[in-house]
Write a protein that holds these residues in place. Sequence first.
Motif, PDB file in Angstrom:
ATOM      1  N   MET A 107       0.837  -1.212   0.000  1.00 14.11           N
ATOM      2  CA  MET A 107       0.000   0.000   0.000  1.00 14.11           C
ATOM      3  C   MET A 107       0.864   1.252   0.000  1.00 14.11           C
ATOM      4  O   MET A 107       0.562   2.234  -0.688  1.00 14.11           O
ATOM      5  CB  MET A 107      -0.937  -0.009   1.214  1.00 14.11           C
ATOM      6  CG  MET A 107      -2.051  -1.035   1.132  1.00 14.11           C
ATOM      7  SD  MET A 107      -2.986  -1.235   2.661  1.00 14.11           S
ATOM      8  CE  MET A 107      -3.534   0.404   2.993  1.00 14.11           C
ATOM      9  N   MET A 108       1.958   1.221   0.753  1.00 14.24           N
ATOM     10  CA  MET A 108       2.849   2.370   0.812  1.00 14.24           C
ATOM     11  C   MET A 108       3.505   2.607  -0.543  1.00 14.24           C
ATOM     12  O   MET A 108       3.605   3.748  -1.016  1.00 14.24           O
ATOM     13  CB  MET A 108       3.913   2.126   1.892  1.00 14.24           C
ATOM     14  CG  MET A 108       4.774   3.313   2.191  1.00 14.24           C
ATOM     15  SD  MET A 108       5.783   3.114   3.663  1.00 14.24           S
ATOM     16  CE  MET A 108       6.588   1.560   3.383  1.00 14.24           C
ATOM     17  N   LYS A 109       3.960   1.541  -1.202  1.00 14.91           N
ATOM     18  CA  LYS A 109       4.567   1.682  -2.535  1.00 14.91           C
ATOM     19  C   LYS A 109       3.559   2.218  -3.541  1.00 14.91           C
ATOM     20  O   LYS A 109       3.900   3.035  -4.401  1.00 14.91           O
ATOM     21  CB  LYS A 109       5.133   0.347  -2.999  1.00 14.91           C
ATOM     22  CG  LYS A 109       6.406  -0.040  -2.277  1.00 14.91           C
ATOM     23  CD  LYS A 109       6.947  -1.363  -2.795  1.00 14.91           C
ATOM     24  CE  LYS A 109       8.219  -1.735  -2.055  1.00 14.91           C
ATOM     25  NZ  LYS A 109       8.742  -3.039  -2.509  1.00 14.91           N
ATOM     26  N   ALA A 110       2.317   1.774  -3.446  1.00 15.93           N
ATOM     27  CA  ALA A 110       1.284   2.264  -4.360  1.00 15.93           C
ATOM     28  C   ALA A 110       1.048   3.763  -4.155  1.00 15.93           C
ATOM     29  O   ALA A 110       0.891   4.513  -5.118  1.00 15.93           O
ATOM     30  CB  ALA A 110      -0.001   1.481  -4.161  1.00 15.93           C
ATOM     31  N   ARG A 111       1.044   4.201  -2.906  1.00 16.71           N
ATOM     32  CA  ARG A 111       0.869   5.635  -2.644  1.00 16.71           C
ATOM     33  C   ARG A 111       2.055   6.441  -3.158  1.00 16.71           C
ATOM     34  O   ARG A 111       1.889   7.533  -3.691  1.00 16.71           O
ATOM     35  CB  ARG A 111       0.686   5.868  -1.147  1.00 16.71           C
ATOM     36  CG  ARG A 111      -0.652   5.430  -0.639  1.00 16.71           C
ATOM     37  CD  ARG A 111      -0.813   5.716   0.824  1.00 16.71           C
ATOM     38  NE  ARG A 111      -2.018   5.098   1.332  1.00 16.71           N
ATOM     39  CZ  ARG A 111      -2.173   4.683   2.562  1.00 16.71           C
ATOM     40  NH1 ARG A 111      -1.192   4.816   3.440  1.00 16.71           N
ATOM     41  NH2 ARG A 111      -3.302   4.129   2.951  1.00 16.71           N
ATOM     42  N   TRP A 112       3.277   5.900  -2.986  1.00 11.80           N
ATOM     43  CA  TRP A 112       4.457   6.611  -3.492  1.00 11.80           C
ATOM     44  C   TRP A 112       4.397   6.736  -5.009  1.00 11.80           C
ATOM     45  O   TRP A 112       4.705   7.782  -5.573  1.00 11.80           O
ATOM     46  CB  TRP A 112       5.729   5.881  -3.089  1.00 11.80           C
ATOM     47  CG  TRP A 112       6.099   6.031  -1.658  1.00 11.80           C
ATOM     48  CD1 TRP A 112       5.601   6.921  -0.764  1.00 11.80           C
ATOM     49  CD2 TRP A 112       7.066   5.257  -0.962  1.00 11.80           C
ATOM     50  NE1 TRP A 112       6.181   6.760   0.464  1.00 11.80           N
ATOM     51  CE2 TRP A 112       7.102   5.739   0.377  1.00 11.80           C
ATOM     52  CE3 TRP A 112       7.909   4.202  -1.295  1.00 11.80           C
ATOM     53  CZ2 TRP A 112       7.940   5.209   1.342  1.00 11.80           C
ATOM     54  CZ3 TRP A 112       8.737   3.677  -0.334  1.00 11.80           C
ATOM     55  CH2 TRP A 112       8.758   4.177   0.970  1.00 11.80           C
ATOM     56  N   ASP A 113       3.994   5.635  -5.682  1.00 11.23           N
ATOM     57  CA  ASP A 113       3.874   5.686  -7.142  1.00 11.23           C
ATOM     58  C   ASP A 113       2.828   6.710  -7.568  1.00 11.23           C
ATOM     59  O   ASP A 113       3.023   7.448  -8.547  1.00 11.23           O
ATOM     60  CB  ASP A 113       3.518   4.302  -7.693  1.00 11.23           C
ATOM     61  CG  ASP A 113       4.659   3.304  -7.533  1.00 11.23           C
ATOM     62  OD1 ASP A 113       5.825   3.749  -7.405  1.00 11.23           O
ATOM     63  OD2 ASP A 113       4.378   2.092  -7.521  1.00 11.23           O
ATOM     64  N   MET A 114       1.719   6.771  -6.855  1.00 10.01           N
ATOM     65  CA  MET A 114       0.671   7.734  -7.173  1.00 10.01           C
ATOM     66  C   MET A 114       1.180   9.166  -6.979  1.00 10.01           C
ATOM     67  O   MET A 114       0.917  10.042  -7.809  1.00 10.01           O
ATOM     68  CB  MET A 114      -0.558   7.485  -6.288  1.00 10.01           C
ATOM     69  CG  MET A 114      -1.768   8.316  -6.664  1.00 10.01           C
ATOM     70  SD  MET A 114      -3.246   7.872  -5.735  1.00 10.01           S
ATOM     71  CE  MET A 114      -2.717   8.124  -4.055  1.00 10.01           C
ATOM     72  N   GLU A 115       1.946   9.403  -5.910  1.00 11.45           N
ATOM     73  CA  GLU A 115       2.506  10.742  -5.686  1.00 11.45           C
ATOM     74  C   GLU A 115       3.515  11.105  -6.756  1.00 11.45           C
ATOM     75  O   GLU A 115       3.572  12.255  -7.208  1.00 11.45           O
ATOM     76  CB  GLU A 115       3.149  10.806  -4.299  1.00 11.45           C
ATOM     77  CG  GLU A 115       2.154  10.828  -3.169  1.00 11.45           C
ATOM     78  CD  GLU A 115       2.821  10.816  -1.807  1.00 11.45           C
ATOM     79  OE1 GLU A 115       4.067  10.981  -1.742  1.00 11.45           O
ATOM     80  OE2 GLU A 115       2.113  10.652  -0.808  1.00 11.45           O
ATOM     81  N   ARG A 117       3.482  10.056  -9.872  1.00  9.31           N
ATOM     82  CA  ARG A 117       2.726  10.375 -11.085  1.00  9.31           C
ATOM     83  C   ARG A 117       2.119  11.778 -10.988  1.00  9.31           C
ATOM     84  O   ARG A 117       2.092  12.507 -11.983  1.00  9.31           O
ATOM     85  CB  ARG A 117       1.629   9.346 -11.288  1.00  9.31           C
ATOM     86  CG  ARG A 117       2.141   8.094 -11.955  1.00  9.31           C
ATOM     87  CD  ARG A 117       1.027   7.132 -12.316  1.00  9.31           C
ATOM     88  NE  ARG A 117       1.223   5.959 -11.471  1.00  9.31           N
ATOM     89  CZ  ARG A 117       0.291   5.391 -10.725  1.00  9.31           C
ATOM     90  NH1 ARG A 117      -0.929   5.841 -10.723  1.00  9.31           N
ATOM     91  NH2 ARG A 117       0.566   4.360  -9.987  1.00  9.31           N
ATOM     92  N   LYS A 118       1.643  12.171  -9.823  1.00 14.62           N
ATOM     93  CA  LYS A 118       1.085  13.522  -9.632  1.00 14.62           C
ATOM     94  C   LYS A 118       2.156  14.569  -9.865  1.00 14.62           C
ATOM     95  O   LYS A 118       1.907  15.609 -10.464  1.00 14.62           O
ATOM     96  CB  LYS A 118       0.476  13.679  -8.252  1.00 14.62           C
ATOM     97  CG  LYS A 118      -0.863  13.034  -8.077  1.00 14.62           C
ATOM     98  CD  LYS A 118      -1.414  13.326  -6.686  1.00 14.62           C
ATOM     99  CE  LYS A 118      -2.733  12.671  -6.453  1.00 14.62           C
ATOM    100  NZ  LYS A 118      -3.251  12.903  -5.092  1.00 14.62           N
TER     101      LYS A 118
END
Length: 122
Positions: A107-115, A117-118
Amino acid sequence: MAAVPHGQPVGPTTFQKRTMGAMMGAGVGLTIGFIFGSFTILRGGAGPRGALSTLSQYMLSSAATFSFFLSIGSVIRNDGELPPHWEAARLQFSPMNIHSRSQGISMMKARWDMEKRKEQLQ
């Protein structure tokens, strides 16, 4: 158990809780004032006004202080939006958010990837 009329509050009102906090504070303050006042009289003497006057001053001043702060504390504690039994039920039936370590890392890696991309889009 007595029936509660529909629409009436189940527990004590804020005014009743404030009064109860003030009474408890006065009781605690009188006791603490008696202890500290007696100790002061035994240690340093009664002073020019006498033992009873000195002891009563200690007791009344500490009773006023404790009752003031305990009444404020009981009103602040009463500031919740839900009644206590509803809050307990909400906490009891809410789903628990406990994840394993691997789920947390993913979940943490997914949030980092999303950030990331932003940031790239900006």
